[in-house]
Write an enzyme that holds these catalytic residues in place. Structure first.
Site, PDB file in Angstrom:
ATOM      1  N   CYS A 135       0.840  -1.198   0.000  1.00 38.68           N
ATOM      2  CA  CYS A 135       0.000   0.000   0.000  1.00 38.68           C
ATOM      3  C   CYS A 135       0.875   1.249   0.000  1.00 38.68           C
ATOM      4  O   CYS A 135       1.445   1.608   1.036  1.00 38.68           O
ATOM      5  CB  CYS A 135      -0.929  -0.006   1.215  1.00 38.68           C
ATOM      6  SG  CYS A 135      -1.969   1.465   1.348  1.00 38.68           S
ATOM      7  N   CYS A 138      -0.268   4.087   2.258  1.00 41.81           N
ATOM      8  CA  CYS A 138      -0.048   3.786   3.675  1.00 41.81           C
ATOM      9  C   CYS A 138       1.403   4.008   4.074  1.00 41.81           C
ATOM     10  O   CYS A 138       1.698   4.561   5.131  1.00 41.81           O
ATOM     11  CB  CYS A 138      -0.425   2.338   3.982  1.00 41.81           C
ATOM     12  SG  CYS A 138      -2.094   1.854   3.524  1.00 41.81           S
ATOM     13  N   ASP A 139       2.348   3.570   3.221  1.00 42.07           N
ATOM     14  CA  ASP A 139       3.741   3.449   3.644  1.00 42.07           C
ATOM     15  C   ASP A 139       4.739   4.243   2.810  1.00 42.07           C
ATOM     16  O   ASP A 139       5.935   4.241   3.114  1.00 42.07           O
ATOM     17  CB  ASP A 139       4.156   1.969   3.618  1.00 42.07           C
ATOM     18  CG  ASP A 139       3.317   1.114   4.555  1.00 42.07           C
ATOM     19  OD1 ASP A 139       2.882   1.633   5.592  1.00 42.07           O
ATOM     20  OD2 ASP A 139       3.088  -0.066   4.242  1.00 42.07           O
TER      21      ASP A 139
END
Length: 326
Positions: A135, A138-139
């Site tokens: 993701c 997300c990261d």
């Protein structure tokens, strides 16, 4: 057999949020958490920096533990077991578990999530969350000014790679052929980005690194020749699969394979059955959007139960949770 007001299947952000709302409404939900995947995908995530309320970030498992504790505080009954069969016909829904027996409920919330597709390598499991992610939103911010790789050839891979150029110095797209499945517009956007390099006809054989990723061992899919690419992060973007096995053939699905719901509601094609989280989301797949849809499902389920006839409501067992939940 006792009958519950609401049964929640799945224990990610959507399931726990639904449980919090339903339990606070006094409906004493029962939640089937799964036997081995309690907490969902966030249990495999290290730092979560984009969930509201945690300015310094929070570990994925810690966030899920807090959500679980909040759900239990208001009276959610947890059953650490897998649901193996659902009978959604009729006013009372029937739930069969692997080891904890059978349960009835007036309403069911499906929040089984989705699973990112993996390459299936031992080193992938070992280094998951330690330089390997599924993701970018997300990261991605953890990989500022680094050289990272994106594995995949579809729209999601192009979108991830383009997004990651906001943070990384270089992004290398790795694909098994030069026949990219991405749409023309997504492919052209990635090709126009000067930060993106391309490695077609390459397959990942191994993630290299002890504590964190330091590189990839690649195999040329045409010649079989092996090579190494030094990177400090890898994003696997080969798709994801909503966990709909339990409801396939019982609930309407979209052409993307997620459970179909009515507009912005959580109502499925079967009365009394609601769905929330990644199992209805083929686009965003974020913890916060999953939590929001869990709230929606809880409110929809509450409204549904409030409209049921008195004789159905009288079937709800007011006794303490069954021993099977312990």
């Amino acid at each position: 057999m006792s009958t519950r007001n609401v049964a929640i299947i799945g224990s990610g952000p959507a399931g726990y949020t639904a449980a919090i709302y339903v339990a606070r409404a006094g409906l004493k939900p029962v939640m089937f958490t799964s036997a081995v995947e309690v907490g969902g995908e966030l249990m495999n995530t290290t730092d979560v920096e984009n969930f509201p309320g945690f300015p310094d970030g929070v570990l994925g498992p810690d966030l899920m533990t807090k959500l679980q504790q909040q759900a239990e505080r208001f009276g959610t009954e947890l059953v650490y077991d897998d649901v193996t069969e659902l009978d959604l016909d009729g006013d009372v829904k029937h739930i069969t578990t692997a080891y904890s027996g059978e349960f009835d409920a007036l309403a069911v919330i499906i929040s089984t999530g989705s699973a990112y597709r993996r390459l299936g390598l031992e080193s992938e499991d070992r280094l998951a969350g330690r330089g390997i992610s599924w993701c970018a939103t997300c990261d991605g911010a953890f990989f500022k000014e680094q050289h990272i790789a994106v594995v995949g050839g579809g729209d999601s891979a192009m979108e991830e790679a383009t997004f990651l150029t906001r943070f990384a110095d270089r992004v290398t797209i790795i694909h098994r052929s030069d026949n990219f499945r991405a749409s023309n517009i997504m492919l052209e956007r990635a090709r126009a980005n000067e930060k993106i390099d391309w490695l077609p006809f390459k397959a990942v054989e191994e993630f290299i690194g002890e504590q964190t990723v330091s590189g990839l061992r690649l195999r040329d899919t045409q010649t079989g020749e092996e090579s190494q690419l030094d990177v400090t992060g890898v994003f696997v973007a080969i798709g994801n699969d909503p966990r709909t096995d339990l409801v396939r053939g019982k609930l309407e699905l979209t052409d993307k394979g997620v459970i179909a719901v009515d507009g912005r509601s959580s109502r499925t094609s079967v009365a009394g059955v609601f769905a929330a989280g990644d199992v209805i989301d083929d686009h965003y797949r974020q913890a916060i959007t999953a939590a929001g849809s869990g709230c929606t499902a809880a409110l929809d389920a509450e409204a549904y139960i409030a409209g049921l006839p008195a004789e159905l409501l009288a079937r709800v067992d007011a006794a303490e949770p069954a021993d099977a939940a312990n």
